[in-house]
Every structure is written in C-alpha cells, then in structure tokens.
Design a protein around this motif. Structure first.
Motif, PDB file in Angstrom:
ATOM      1  N   VAL A  87       3.712  -4.321   3.280  1.00  9.97           N
ATOM      2  CA  VAL A  87       3.517  -5.753   3.051  1.00  9.97           C
ATOM      3  C   VAL A  87       3.290  -6.072   1.572  1.00  9.97           C
ATOM      4  O   VAL A  87       2.457  -5.460   0.910  1.00  9.97           O
ATOM      5  CB  VAL A  87       2.318  -6.275   3.876  1.00  9.97           C
ATOM      6  CG1 VAL A  87       1.952  -7.707   3.477  1.00  9.97           C
ATOM      7  CG2 VAL A  87       2.640  -6.209   5.360  1.00  9.97           C
ATOM      8  N   TYR A  88       4.062  -7.048   1.102  1.00  9.90           N
ATOM      9  CA  TYR A  88       3.791  -7.671  -0.195  1.00  9.90           C
ATOM     10  C   TYR A  88       2.903  -8.878   0.101  1.00  9.90           C
ATOM     11  O   TYR A  88       3.270  -9.738   0.902  1.00  9.90           O
ATOM     12  CB  TYR A  88       5.084  -8.165  -0.853  1.00  9.90           C
ATOM     13  CG  TYR A  88       5.952  -7.083  -1.435  1.00  9.90           C
ATOM     14  CD1 TYR A  88       5.812  -6.693  -2.764  1.00  9.90           C
ATOM     15  CD2 TYR A  88       6.928  -6.453  -0.662  1.00  9.90           C
ATOM     16  CE1 TYR A  88       6.626  -5.705  -3.300  1.00  9.90           C
ATOM     17  CE2 TYR A  88       7.745  -5.468  -1.198  1.00  9.90           C
ATOM     18  CZ  TYR A  88       7.587  -5.106  -2.511  1.00  9.90           C
ATOM     19  OH  TYR A  88       8.395  -4.130  -3.039  1.00  9.90           O
ATOM     20  N   PRO A 138       0.804  -1.234   0.000  1.00  6.89           N
ATOM     21  CA  PRO A 138       0.000   0.000   0.000  1.00  6.89           C
ATOM     22  C   PRO A 138       0.835   1.281   0.000  1.00  6.89           C
ATOM     23  O   PRO A 138       0.455   2.262  -0.641  1.00  6.89           O
ATOM     24  CB  PRO A 138      -0.826  -0.117   1.288  1.00  6.89           C
ATOM     25  CG  PRO A 138      -0.906  -1.585   1.553  1.00  6.89           C
ATOM     26  CD  PRO A 138       0.386  -2.165   1.050  1.00  6.89           C
ATOM     27  N   PHE A 139       1.965   1.287   0.682  1.00  4.71           N
ATOM     28  CA  PHE A 139       2.829   2.474   0.724  1.00  4.71           C
ATOM     29  C   PHE A 139       3.292   2.841  -0.688  1.00  4.71           C
ATOM     30  O   PHE A 139       3.231   4.009  -1.093  1.00  4.71           O
ATOM     31  CB  PHE A 139       4.033   2.205   1.633  1.00  4.71           C
ATOM     32  CG  PHE A 139       4.910   3.404   1.876  1.00  4.71           C
ATOM     33  CD1 PHE A 139       4.652   4.254   2.938  1.00  4.71           C
ATOM     34  CD2 PHE A 139       5.997   3.683   1.057  1.00  4.71           C
ATOM     35  CE1 PHE A 139       5.454   5.366   3.178  1.00  4.71           C
ATOM     36  CE2 PHE A 139       6.799   4.792   1.283  1.00  4.71           C
ATOM     37  CZ  PHE A 139       6.527   5.634   2.351  1.00  4.71           C
ATOM     38  N   ILE A 140       3.757   1.848  -1.432  1.00  5.44           N
ATOM     39  CA  ILE A 140       4.251   2.081  -2.795  1.00  5.44           C
ATOM     40  C   ILE A 140       3.085   2.420  -3.724  1.00  5.44           C
ATOM     41  O   ILE A 140       3.192   3.309  -4.561  1.00  5.44           O
ATOM     42  CB  ILE A 140       5.050   0.865  -3.297  1.00  5.44           C
ATOM     43  CG1 ILE A 140       6.309   0.688  -2.437  1.00  5.44           C
ATOM     44  CG2 ILE A 140       5.416   1.017  -4.775  1.00  5.44           C
ATOM     45  CD1 ILE A 140       7.098  -0.572  -2.718  1.00  5.44           C
ATOM     46  N   ALA A 141       1.961   1.726  -3.558  1.00  2.00           N
ATOM     47  CA  ALA A 141       0.783   2.009  -4.381  1.00  2.00           C
ATOM     48  C   ALA A 141       0.280   3.430  -4.149  1.00  2.00           C
ATOM     49  O   ALA A 141      -0.128   4.121  -5.094  1.00  2.00           O
ATOM     50  CB  ALA A 141      -0.323   0.994  -4.087  1.00  2.00           C
ATOM     51  N   SER A 142       0.344   3.898  -2.922  1.00  2.00           N
ATOM     52  CA  SER A 142      -0.078   5.258  -2.595  1.00  2.00           C
ATOM     53  C   SER A 142       0.835   6.285  -3.267  1.00  2.00           C
ATOM     54  O   SER A 142       0.360   7.289  -3.818  1.00  2.00           O
ATOM     55  CB  SER A 142      -0.078   5.444  -1.076  1.00  2.00           C
ATOM     56  OG  SER A 142      -0.446   6.746  -0.735  1.00  2.00           O
ATOM     57  N   CYS A 143       2.125   6.039  -3.237  1.00  2.00           N
ATOM     58  CA  CYS A 143       3.085   6.914  -3.912  1.00  2.00           C
ATOM     59  C   CYS A 143       2.789   6.944  -5.410  1.00  2.00           C
ATOM     60  O   CYS A 143       2.723   8.015  -6.027  1.00  2.00           O
ATOM     61  CB  CYS A 143       4.508   6.421  -3.646  1.00  2.00           C
ATOM     62  SG  CYS A 143       5.788   7.412  -4.445  1.00  2.00           S
ATOM     63  N   PHE A 144       2.576   5.787  -5.986  1.00  2.00           N
ATOM     64  CA  PHE A 144       2.255   5.673  -7.410  1.00  2.00           C
ATOM     65  C   PHE A 144       0.980   6.453  -7.741  1.00  2.00           C
ATOM     66  O   PHE A 144       0.941   7.220  -8.711  1.00  2.00           O
ATOM     67  CB  PHE A 144       2.090   4.189  -7.774  1.00  2.00           C
ATOM     68  CG  PHE A 144       1.769   3.942  -9.221  1.00  2.00           C
ATOM     69  CD1 PHE A 144       2.790   3.821 -10.157  1.00  2.00           C
ATOM     70  CD2 PHE A 144       0.461   3.821  -9.647  1.00  2.00           C
ATOM     71  CE1 PHE A 144       2.494   3.588 -11.492  1.00  2.00           C
ATOM     72  CE2 PHE A 144       0.162   3.589 -10.975  1.00  2.00           C
ATOM     73  CZ  PHE A 144       1.180   3.466 -11.905  1.00  2.00           C
ATOM     74  N   VAL A 162       5.631 -10.602   7.901  1.00  2.00           N
ATOM     75  CA  VAL A 162       5.439  -9.315   8.578  1.00  2.00           C
ATOM     76  C   VAL A 162       5.127  -9.493  10.063  1.00  2.00           C
ATOM     77  O   VAL A 162       5.511  -8.667  10.885  1.00  2.00           O
ATOM     78  CB  VAL A 162       4.349  -8.474   7.873  1.00  2.00           C
ATOM     79  CG1 VAL A 162       2.976  -9.124   7.998  1.00  2.00           C
ATOM     80  CG2 VAL A 162       4.322  -7.051   8.411  1.00  2.00           C
ATOM     81  N   GLU A 163       4.464 -10.572  10.399  1.00  2.00           N
ATOM     82  CA  GLU A 163       4.061 -10.790  11.790  1.00  2.00           C
ATOM     83  C   GLU A 163       5.239 -11.032  12.728  1.00  2.00           C
ATOM     84  O   GLU A 163       5.113 -10.890  13.937  1.00  2.00           O
ATOM     85  CB  GLU A 163       3.111 -12.000  11.886  1.00  2.00           C
ATOM     86  CG  GLU A 163       1.803 -11.832  11.172  1.00  2.00           C
ATOM     87  CD  GLU A 163       1.844 -12.203   9.700  1.00  2.00           C
ATOM     88  OE1 GLU A 163       0.775 -12.190   9.068  1.00  2.00           O
ATOM     89  OE2 GLU A 163       2.935 -12.501   9.151  1.00  2.00           O
ATOM     90  N   PHE A 164       6.395 -11.410  12.174  1.00  2.00           N
ATOM     91  CA  PHE A 164       7.521 -11.822  13.007  1.00  2.00           C
ATOM     92  C   PHE A 164       8.741 -10.911  12.876  1.00  2.00           C
ATOM     93  O   PHE A 164       9.866 -11.337  13.125  1.00  2.00           O
ATOM     94  CB  PHE A 164       7.926 -13.264  12.665  1.00  2.00           C
ATOM     95  CG  PHE A 164       6.770 -14.213  12.609  1.00  2.00           C
ATOM     96  CD1 PHE A 164       5.884 -14.331  13.670  1.00  2.00           C
ATOM     97  CD2 PHE A 164       6.532 -14.981  11.480  1.00  2.00           C
ATOM     98  CE1 PHE A 164       4.808 -15.204  13.614  1.00  2.00           C
ATOM     99  CE2 PHE A 164       5.460 -15.850  11.413  1.00  2.00           C
ATOM    100  CZ  PHE A 164       4.595 -15.962  12.481  1.00  2.00           C
ATOM    101  N   ILE A 165       8.521  -9.670  12.508  1.00  2.00           N
ATOM    102  CA  ILE A 165       9.638  -8.759  12.288  1.00  2.00           C
ATOM    103  C   ILE A 165       9.370  -7.418  12.967  1.00  2.00           C
ATOM    104  O   ILE A 165       8.214  -6.997  13.074  1.00  2.00           O
ATOM    105  CB  ILE A 165       9.897  -8.581  10.774  1.00  2.00           C
ATOM    106  CG1 ILE A 165      11.225  -7.894  10.519  1.00  2.00           C
ATOM    107  CG2 ILE A 165       8.768  -7.838  10.106  1.00  2.00           C
ATOM    108  CD1 ILE A 165      11.680  -7.958   9.071  1.00  2.00           C
TER     109      ILE A 165
END
Length: 159
Positions: A65-66, A14-20, A113-116
């Motif tokens: 997240v991918y 979502p972060f990259i999609a928002s930038c796009f 993502v849950e473990f980082i």
C-alpha cells in the motif's frame, strides 16, 4: 543511519521499505573496502529474494500500500482517481484525508487496496519501484537490474 533517500519516505509501501532497509543494513556492515564485494553479493541475494516474493505473489496486499494524502477536493491525477473510487463506494474522501492505493494491472493503474484482489496487483510495477527507490544506492556500487536478475548474462534486461 540513512536519511533523505526515497526508501525512507513515509508513503513508500512497507514491502519496498523493508527491501530498502535490508539493503542498507547489508551496506552498514561494511567497515573496510575489502568487505564491499561481500556486501554487493549479499545485496544481489536480497533483491532476488524480494523480486521472487513478488513474482510468486507471496506478499500481503497491505504490504504494498502507498499511503498518500489528498491535497485538493477536485483535481486530476492518479491519487484523485483513487479518491473518486472511494467516493463511488460511499466513503467520503476530502482534502487532508489519506488514501490507501495499490498499483494494479490495466487501467486505472492505481486502485484502493480495499477493493482489489491480490491477483490484480501489478507485481512488475513494484519490481520497478524497488529498483527506482534503490537506484541511488545501487548505482555507486556498480549494480544494475541486469546484474541482479540475469547474473549469467547481465546485458539481458526485461522489455
């Protein structure tokens, strides 16, 4: 409406999609060639903003997240290593299931993502991903990483 570009793919964080989307919205305001320089300046500001957010770690982990579908139960590659990490922690992942991975510093490069922790996320990898996703939009405009990140000396680039 923009279709067919990497920034519109469903697995893009979502972060990259928002930038796009922000870049495309800026371009969408251009009705005449005379407005293009203003849009290019706005695009530089947009990209600098997203890069700064990453560099300052001002993001939600979830926005990076991918989300990728696992196609086989046994295979090699980054996505399958992430699936194996889920399995090691007692979460059954099989063909057809989705994994949620983020890019991290060091190896393995991707991790569930849950473990980082956010501090382990490789922000430079996400900056590179932004440029990769936006390359089909930036190149025709004559914009590149040097012009965006180093406006005073656009020939400088990070190594």
């Amino acid at each position: 409406k923009v279709v067919g570009l990497q920034g519109k793919k469903s697995h893009i964080p979502p972060f990259i999609a928002s930038c796009f989307d922000d870049v495309c919205n800026s371009l969408g305001k251009v009705n005449e060639i005379s407005e293009l320089d203003l849009a290019k300046s706005e695009i530089k500001v947009i990209l600098r903003k997203y890069i700064k957010l990453l560099q300052n770690k001002e993001f939600k982990k979830e926005d990076l997240v991918y989300r990728v579908r696992v196609h086989k139960n046994e295979a090699s590659g980054q996505d399958y290593k992430v699936a194996d990490e889920y399995r090691k922690r007692g979460i059954d992942i099989k063909a057809g299931d989705f994994i949620r991975k983020v890019l991290k510093k060091g190896l393995p490069k991707a991790y569930p993502v849950e473990f980082i922790r956010s501090s382990e996320i490789d922000t430079e990898a996400y900056i590179n991903a932004i440029y990769s996703v936006l390359e089909p939009v930036l190149t025709p405009l004559g914009l590149n990483r040097g012009l965006i990140e180093y406006p005073e000396n656009p020939n400088l680039r990070p190594f």
